[in-house]
Scaffold this active site. Structure first.
Site, mmCIF file in Angstrom:
data_model
loop_
_atom_site.group_PDB
_atom_site.id
_atom_site.type_symbol
_atom_site.label_atom_id
_atom_site.label_comp_id
_atom_site.label_asym_id
_atom_site.label_seq_id
_atom_site.Cartn_x
_atom_site.Cartn_y
_atom_site.Cartn_z
ATOM 1 N N ARG A 1 -7.048 -0.325 -7.269
ATOM 2 C CA ARG A 1 -7.357 0.771 -6.335
ATOM 3 C C ARG A 1 -7.474 2.059 -7.144
ATOM 4 O O ARG A 1 -6.656 2.309 -8.032
ATOM 5 C CB ARG A 1 -6.268 0.899 -5.247
ATOM 6 N N GLN B 1 -2.942 3.035 9.655
ATOM 7 C CA GLN B 1 -1.626 3.099 9.015
ATOM 8 C C GLN B 1 -0.618 3.836 9.890
ATOM 9 O O GLN B 1 0.591 3.701 9.709
ATOM 10 C CB GLN B 1 -1.725 3.797 7.648
ATOM 11 N N ASP C 1 -1.783 10.848 -2.422
ATOM 12 C CA ASP C 1 -2.128 9.787 -3.369
ATOM 13 C C ASP C 1 -2.346 10.342 -4.765
ATOM 14 O O ASP C 1 -2.187 9.636 -5.751
ATOM 15 C CB ASP C 1 -3.370 9.038 -2.890
ATOM 16 N N ARG D 1 0.860 -1.186 0.000
ATOM 17 C CA ARG D 1 0.000 0.000 0.000
ATOM 18 C C ARG D 1 0.891 1.230 0.000
ATOM 19 O O ARG D 1 2.114 1.122 0.118
ATOM 20 C CB ARG D 1 -0.937 -0.022 1.211
ATOM 21 N N GLY D 2 0.226 2.401 -0.100
ATOM 22 C CA GLY D 2 0.995 3.637 -0.234
ATOM 23 C C GLY D 2 1.197 3.895 -1.721
ATOM 24 O O GLY D 2 1.567 2.977 -2.474
ATOM 25 N N ALA D 3 0.947 5.138 -2.141
ATOM 26 C CA ALA D 3 0.869 5.427 -3.575
ATOM 27 C C ALA D 3 2.100 4.979 -4.374
ATOM 28 O O ALA D 3 1.966 4.240 -5.360
ATOM 29 C CB ALA D 3 0.592 6.921 -3.758
ATOM 30 N N ASN E 1 -5.322 12.648 -0.105
ATOM 31 C CA ASN E 1 -4.498 11.811 0.771
ATOM 32 C C ASN E 1 -5.443 11.084 1.737
ATOM 33 O O ASN E 1 -6.665 11.287 1.717
ATOM 34 C CB ASN E 1 -3.459 12.656 1.515
ATOM 35 N N LYS E 2 -4.876 10.270 2.578
ATOM 36 C CA LYS E 2 -5.657 9.453 3.519
ATOM 37 C C LYS E 2 -6.711 10.285 4.245
ATOM 38 O O LYS E 2 -6.434 11.406 4.672
ATOM 39 C CB LYS E 2 -4.702 8.812 4.518
HETATM 40 O O1 MRU Z 1 -4.781 3.449 1.705
HETATM 41 P P1 MRU Z 1 -3.284 3.601 1.757
HETATM 42 O O2 MRU Z 1 -2.670 3.085 3.013
HETATM 43 O O3 MRU Z 1 -2.624 3.065 0.512
HETATM 44 O O4 MRU Z 1 -3.069 5.171 1.747
HETATM 45 C C1 MRU Z 1 -1.784 5.695 1.850
HETATM 46 C C2 MRU Z 1 -1.765 7.153 1.948
HETATM 47 O O5 MRU Z 1 -2.767 7.829 1.944
HETATM 48 C C3 MRU Z 1 -0.407 7.797 1.959
HETATM 49 O O6 MRU Z 1 -0.406 8.943 2.753
HETATM 50 C C4 MRU Z 1 -0.046 8.175 0.527
HETATM 51 O O7 MRU Z 1 -0.178 7.065 -0.310
HETATM 52 C C5 MRU Z 1 1.321 8.693 0.432
HETATM 53 S S1 MRU Z 1 2.479 7.399 0.532
HETATM 54 C C6 MRU Z 1 4.033 7.900 0.313
#
Ligand code: MRU
Length: 361
Positions: free
Chosen positions: A90, A200, A240, A53-55, A250-251
């Site tokens: 996603r 997270q 993201d 996970r994470g962009a 973002n989250k």
């Molecule tokens: O749903 P996730 O855990 O994939 O979401 C992650 C985030 O929102 C992060 O803040 C974002 O991807 C930046 S990661 C370097």
């Protein structure tokens, strides 16, 4: 970054095998588990289930997913179907689509026999570039964070979600400047919000602990108080997707922190590489927001008293639940964007000052 003292990336190809290995992020912070992915379907499932996970890491994983698909069969139909499968995993992180577009442009013109080898090479390049870009974000971000430090005080940083090395291949985005500060011997401390419902923030706490960075976990709802009290020098988060006008997806919960930071006069920074910027997306309102399963709110996961992993129900199965996974922070609340090329205003002109090649795009 190090796991139990050993330098480790979040994804790597397995030498001599058509496979990649990842750190299973659904097992953290309670156990560290390496998982082998052998097929396109393994990768798609790992992205959907958030084992990766994470962009930035989603984008790199998808590139390896294409390599795995082409290792079995490399005709046009297989390539196009693999691109489609991964694109549907996603919706919000644009790094996924950026990586898929890049591998498509690289592989489609090649004869089928040359595609698998080229796909592994290109995925490796994308991974290495991500590491380099995150390292640069760390250097640029460190300068911004230092400009916020109060004389004679340790640097107090707040973050949300996990935009650390677990969310990338290495270093992280929002946490790269934090690691840079720590490695430079700068006295600093991170306030880590839990980030309900998937928590997270616990991944952030885990990786900061691995590196030895002082930090404190807070409930998401405690952020406003800390900001209002003047405890925090700067907030820094990842993204993201950044729209062409500087709006940031973002989250979920990020926008509330940005609002509280603005009210308290605390700078709010967003750190992200080029692959997170979507010049084709005019504003934040055009960014698709992922709606995830209701059970992410109805059930909580953790260890029981005996240390065994499990889930506890906190809401009945028929309780109405909404679970948007991201929100959009308007550009007006963002003090600066930090990318591998430097820092800029969160605006179209700001972004184009860092990426002038997009001006006529
Ligand atoms: O749903 P996730 O855990 O994939 O979401 C992650 C985030 O929102 C992060 O803040 C974002 O991807 C930046 S990661 C370097």
């Amino acid at each position: 970054m190090k796991v139990h003292g050993t330098p480790t990336r979040t994804i790597w190809p397995v030498a001599g095998a058509d496979a990649v290995e990842i750190i299973d992020q659904t097992a953290l912070p309670h156990s560290y588990r390496v998982l082998r992915l052998n097929s396109l379907d393994d990768v798609a499932q790992a992205i959907r289930s958030m084992q990766v996970r994470g962009a930035p890491l989603i984008g790199v994983s998808a590139a390896y997913g294409i390599a795995l698909a082409l290792s079995r069969r490399a005709d046009d139909a297989t390539l196009l179907a693999a691109l489609q499968t991964l694109a549907a995993t996603r919706p919000t992180a644009v790094n996924l689509h950026w990586a898929l577009a890049r591998v498509q442009a690289c592989l489609l013109p090649l004869p089928a026999a040359a595609r698998a080898a080229a796909a592994w090479l290109e995925a490796g390049r994308i991974a290495d570039e991500d590491v380099d870009q995150c390292r640069r974000i760390g250097a640029h971000g460190l300068q911004r964070l230092l400009s916020c430090r109060r004389a004679g005080h340790r640097l107090e940083i707040m973050t949300h979600c996990n935009a650390g090395w677990l969310a990338t291949v290495d270093h992280g985005t929002a946490l790269a400047p934090v690691y840079a500060a720590f490695d430079a011997g700068i006295d600093s401390h991170v306030w880590v919000s839990e980030t309900r419902p998937r928590n997270q923030g616990l991944l952030t706490a885990w990786e900061l602990r691995q590196h030895g960075v002082p930090h404190t976990v807070i409930a998401d709802n405690a952020a406003g108080l800390l900001l209002a009290r003047g405890t925090i020098d700067a907030v820094i988060v990842g993204a993201d997707r950044i729209a062409a006008n500087g709006d940031v997806a973002n989250k979920v919960g990020t926008c509330l922190k940005a609002l509280a930071a603005r009210a308290a006069g605390v700078p709010f920074f967003v750190a992200a590489p080029r692959s997170t910027i979507d010049f084709a997306c005019a504003t934040g309102g055009d960014i698709p927001i992922e709606e995830r399963a209701a059970d992410e709110l109805r059930l909580v996961h953790g260890l029981d008293g005996a240390g065994h992993p499990g889930a506890l129900r906190q809401l009945p199965a028929d309780e109405a639940v909404a679970n948007p996974a991201f929100d959009v922070t308007p550009a007006s609340l963002v003090s600066a964007l930090i990318s591998e090329r430097g820092t800029c205003a969160a605006s179209r002109e700001g972004l184009l000052s860092l990426y002038p090649e997009e001006r006529d795009g």
